[in-house]
Scaffold this motif. Structure first.
Motif, PDB file in Angstrom:
ATOM      1  N   ASP A 174       0.828  -1.212   0.000  1.00  0.00           N
ATOM      2  CA  ASP A 174       0.000   0.000   0.000  1.00  0.00           C
ATOM      3  C   ASP A 174       0.863   1.264   0.000  1.00  0.00           C
ATOM      4  O   ASP A 174       0.609   2.212  -0.750  1.00  0.00           O
ATOM      5  N   LYS A 221       1.283   4.199  -2.761  1.00  0.00           N
ATOM      6  CA  LYS A 221       1.055   5.591  -2.365  1.00  0.00           C
ATOM      7  C   LYS A 221       2.169   6.496  -2.876  1.00  0.00           C
ATOM      8  O   LYS A 221       1.929   7.615  -3.343  1.00  0.00           O
ATOM      9  N   TYR A 232      -3.644   5.694  -5.710  1.00  0.00           N
ATOM     10  CA  TYR A 232      -3.811   5.323  -4.303  1.00  0.00           C
ATOM     11  C   TYR A 232      -4.950   6.114  -3.666  1.00  0.00           C
ATOM     12  O   TYR A 232      -5.854   5.542  -3.041  1.00  0.00           O
ATOM     13  N   TYR A 233      -4.920   7.441  -3.833  1.00  0.00           N
ATOM     14  CA  TYR A 233      -5.935   8.270  -3.167  1.00  0.00           C
ATOM     15  C   TYR A 233      -7.312   8.152  -3.825  1.00  0.00           C
ATOM     16  O   TYR A 233      -8.331   8.324  -3.159  1.00  0.00           O
ATOM     17  N   LYS A 292      -8.619   5.066  -2.168  1.00  0.00           N
ATOM     18  CA  LYS A 292      -8.854   5.342  -0.744  1.00  0.00           C
ATOM     19  C   LYS A 292     -10.138   6.160  -0.554  1.00  0.00           C
ATOM     20  O   LYS A 292     -10.949   5.873   0.337  1.00  0.00           O
ATOM     21  N   ASN A 320     -13.570   5.089   1.430  1.00  0.00           N
ATOM     22  CA  ASN A 320     -14.161   5.909   2.496  1.00  0.00           C
ATOM     23  C   ASN A 320     -15.624   6.235   2.186  1.00  0.00           C
ATOM     24  O   ASN A 320     -16.482   6.227   3.073  1.00  0.00           O
ATOM     25  N   ILE A 322      -5.595  -1.588  -0.368  1.00  0.00           N
ATOM     26  CA  ILE A 322      -5.736  -0.734  -1.553  1.00  0.00           C
ATOM     27  C   ILE A 322      -4.954  -1.327  -2.727  1.00  0.00           C
ATOM     28  O   ILE A 322      -5.418  -1.341  -3.866  1.00  0.00           O
TER      29      ILE A 322
END
Length: 737
Positions: A200, A204, A211-212, A215, A219, A256
């Motif tokens: 992960d 990132k 990655y984001y 993520k 969420n 992720i």
């Protein structure tokens, strides 16, 4: 701990908290005087002030304590490993000797420090391992399994701490190395939690936006996911309680990195990945009832939800070689969604999370047979690999493989990588069995060498004394052990055949009373097109070349060279005029490129994907054939090469002068469709010194033209100047290299 200038005020606060946490985690493993002696050692190291910070500016003592906390808390390692981590800097920077460590703490601690110092020396000049040091790294690992675990923990710690570092280049190198080396290692050793964290964090740092994106999606869907998990778990909970089982359950979202890999494999967006989470049932069972209660839980789950029989994974009956035990089943949950359910006991869960170290504690032994075999295979790979790159590639191939379990006729169990063949199995028994293997009986049926094995197969190997290894066997086997043994046997056979062929050739020379001149023979071998002398003798041995025809060619060449020698007329040295030096058109000056550590004169080729020229920012890539290809730093393939094969990247820079070499470069020009523009462009090129127009192709469409111009130029400064001049031509809209 005492305050010292060695630390900033923030670091000192961090030091106190970390030191207390470490003592709390390890107090039951340390001996009576260990804390006092350790504190004295650390104060002495700080006072000396000679231990440097790393390339990220991290304090070495704090970094060591952070690593020791991971080792104690997340892997469960004990006294020798913790003290080894805390004291190895002292030995490395000559503040203490290994003999002193051995005397004060014991041979176990000294042995770990010996391994850590060796590895730190390999990382001395770079935050990542250089390809030529990879063999030494593996040797250090193979000597003591605990050293691998400590270095994995150290890399996890480093990856956690460098998120805000301004040293972007070093961070990318560390992140790539974590992904291609340390995450697979953690997987092999059963450290699944640390493996996921390494993957992960690597994603990132190397692909920040990807990655984001994932993520944020996770969420956003968390609330819905949690509701679904609760609804799925509740009826199972009631049935397990009614059966009198002690347990707890939890939902675990996939990492992720694993979600990203699924998106890539299936070619779908985030929304298309259906199995974002797994349900884990962890039973509190006595050792003698573990399997019984796991299967009882399995029965309860599959009675409630329809199972997918193709997705059953039974690592209860035969655990993985790293000690992993669990039952995995995929069932159809509410709303028609597939859900993975993992069933295991508390003991199995700890082994799954903490890997090998937890396995040692439960089994009371210093290793596990499968892992011992794996370490032995590392040693064999190192001994037989032709170079470090071969060793690294083979090592990586062996890390992520799943396993199949097969039986000998006597019922002995063998673990092999998924996809292993009959020939792999033969070599896993013994190299002599493998070399003489002609086939096998699998479950009573005759099969060929290339037959792939499945779990549960009973295999009887058939051999013949007349059988010898063949080169195409290398395409049949999948294990490094088999491949290494085949290569070794082929080399021995080739050496014997070459020696016999050479002896036969010399005997023929003698019988025909021909003078043997090795220099003439070497020139003949080159003229016949053989790359090596061994290939030449091999062709005689396998009769693909006629030995009498070769001798006839040799006699012709010898006669011609003797005649030329007789025709030479000798002149006085005074009459000699030195010709003016001329360079071949495609000759690379010796000092035109410096590769890696100031090495000159290495063979290299310029990559055709980006056509680098003198003056471009470049790097070298070691190809499989062993040559070095030079790419531009902005090459379209550069990112993938650096990400997938960082250990093959070498530094390169231009030096000396660019004279004597013309580089072909293709320019793409877009502009208004007007023949006058083309005339102006060609006129500019023709006026330039040392720039030649080699070819031009024009394509017109909707009032625009797109032209491909190939020119030869000797450096990028002249090329940039030419591009600027072409851009000034009226009607030209775009010029790209």
């Amino acid at each position: 701990m005492e305050k010292n200038d060695f630390f900033t005020p923030e670091e000192h606060k961090q030091l106190i908290a970390l030191y207390r946490k470490l003592l709390s985690l390890s107090k039951d493993t340390l001996l009576k005087d260990d804390c006092r002696k350790l504190k004295a050692h650390l104060i002495k190291d700080m006072s000396a002030g000679t231990i440097p910070r790393n390339v990220f500016g991290m304090n070495p003592i704090i970094e060591d304590i952070q690593t020791a906390v991971i080792v104690a808390e997340e892997i469960g390692m004990r006294r020798a490993s913790i003290l080894g981590i805390m004291l190895h800097e002292s030995v490395e920077y000559n503040l203490c000797t290994l003999d002193t460590i051995k005397e004060e703490y014991g041979e176990d601690v000294a042995g770990i420090i010996r391994g850590l110092v060796k590895i730190n020396e390999l990382y001395d000049k770079s935050p990542t391992i250089e390809s030529e040091n990879f063999r030494n790294l593996l040797l250090s690992f193979a000597e003591d399994m605990r050293v691998i675990l400590i270095i994995i923990a150290d890399r996890v710690n480093l990856m956690r701490q460098i998120k805000d570092s301004p040293n972007e280049e070093a961070r990318l190198k560390v992140a790539n190395e974590a992904a291609y080396l340390y995450a697979p290692l953690a997987h092999k050793l059963g450290l699944y939690k640390l493996k996921s964290e390494l993957e992960d964090l690597s994603l990132k740092y190397t692909q920040h936006d990807v990655y984001y994106h994932i993520k944020e999606k996770l969420n956003a869907t968390k609330e819905t996911r949690d509701r679904y998990i609760a609804a799925f778990i509740e009826p199972i909970r009631k049935k397990l309680e009614a059966a009198g089982l002690k347990f707890h359950m939890k939902g675990r979202t996939k990492s992720i990195h694993s979600i990203y890999q699924k998106m890539k494999r299936q070619g779908c967006p985030f929304e298309g990945v259906y199995d974002l989470f797994a349900i884990r049932i962890i039973l509190d069972s006595p050792l003698e009832k573990e399997k019984q209660e796991c299967w009882q839980a399995y029965s309860i789950v599959t009675d409630m939800y329809l199972p997918n029989p193709k997705r059953l994974r039974d690592w209860l009956s035969v655990p993985k070689s790293n000690g992993y035990e669990s039952l995995h089943i995929t069932v159809m949950g509410p709303e028609g969604k597939w859900v993975e359910v993992q069933i295991r006991t508390e003991r199995m869960d700890e082994i799954a999370e903490k890997g090998l170290a937890a396995h040692w504690r439960y089994k009371g032994i210093k290793g596990e047979t499968g892992l011992d075999e794996w370490l032995n295979s590392i040693r064999e790979t190192l001994e037989s690999a032709d170079n470090d790159l071969d060793a690294m590639d083979q090592f990586k191939l062996d890390l992520y493989k799943d396993e199949v379990f097969v039986f000998s006729p006597k019922g002995d169990l063998y673990k092999l990588p998924k996809g292993a063949t009959v020939l792999d199995f033969a070599f896993s028994i013994h190299s002599n069995v493998g070399c003489k293997c002609i086939g096998a009986k699998v479950n009573g049926k005759n099969v060929q060498l290339r037959q792939k094995l499945n779990s549960g197969d009973q295999v009887e190997i058939m051999t013949s004394n007349t059988q010898t290894p063949k080169r195409d066997w290398l395409n049949i086997v999948t294990t490094s052990k088999a491949r290494n043994k085949i290569r070794q046997a082929l080399k021995e056979i080739a050496a014997r055949q070459s020696a016999f062929a050479k002896e036969m050739l010399e005997r023929k020379f003698k019988n025909r009373k021909i003078e043997y001149d090795e220099a003439i023979l070497m020139r003949l071998i080159r003229k016949l097109g053989f790359k090596t002398v061994t290939d030449f003798y091999q062709s005689i041995s396998d009769e693909s070349a006629d030995i009498n025809a070769i001798i006839d060619r040799y006699v012709e060449m010898q006669k011609r060279e003797n005649e030329l020698h007789d025709e030479i007329t000798y002149r006085s040295a005074e009459a000699y005029n030195m010709p003016s030096p001329t360079e071949p058109k495609d000759y690379y000056k010796e000092d035109v490129l410096v590769i890696d550590q100031n090495l000159k004169g290495l063979d290299f080729t310029l990559a055709k994907c980006c056509h680098p020229i003198y003056g471009d920012d470049v790097f070298g890539f070691i190809s499989i054939s062993g040559g070095i290809k030079i790419h531009r730093n902005d090459c379209p393939n550069a990112k993938e090469l650096k990400s997938r094969f960082p250990y093959r990247i070498v530094k390169a820079r231009w030096a000396g002068k660019s004279q004597g070499k013309q580089y072909p470069i293709t320019l793409r020009i877009i502009g208004h469709d007007d023949i006058g523009i083309i005339t102006n462009i060609t006129s500019i090129i023709n006026k330039e010194d040392n720039i030649l127009l080699r070819s031009i192709s024009i394509d017109s469409h909707d009032g625009l033209f797109s032209g491909m111009l190939t020119v030869t130029v000797d450096d990028n400064a002249k090329l940039e100047a030419l591009i600027k001049k072409i851009k000034t031509v009226k009607g030209v809209m775009q010029v790209n290299r």
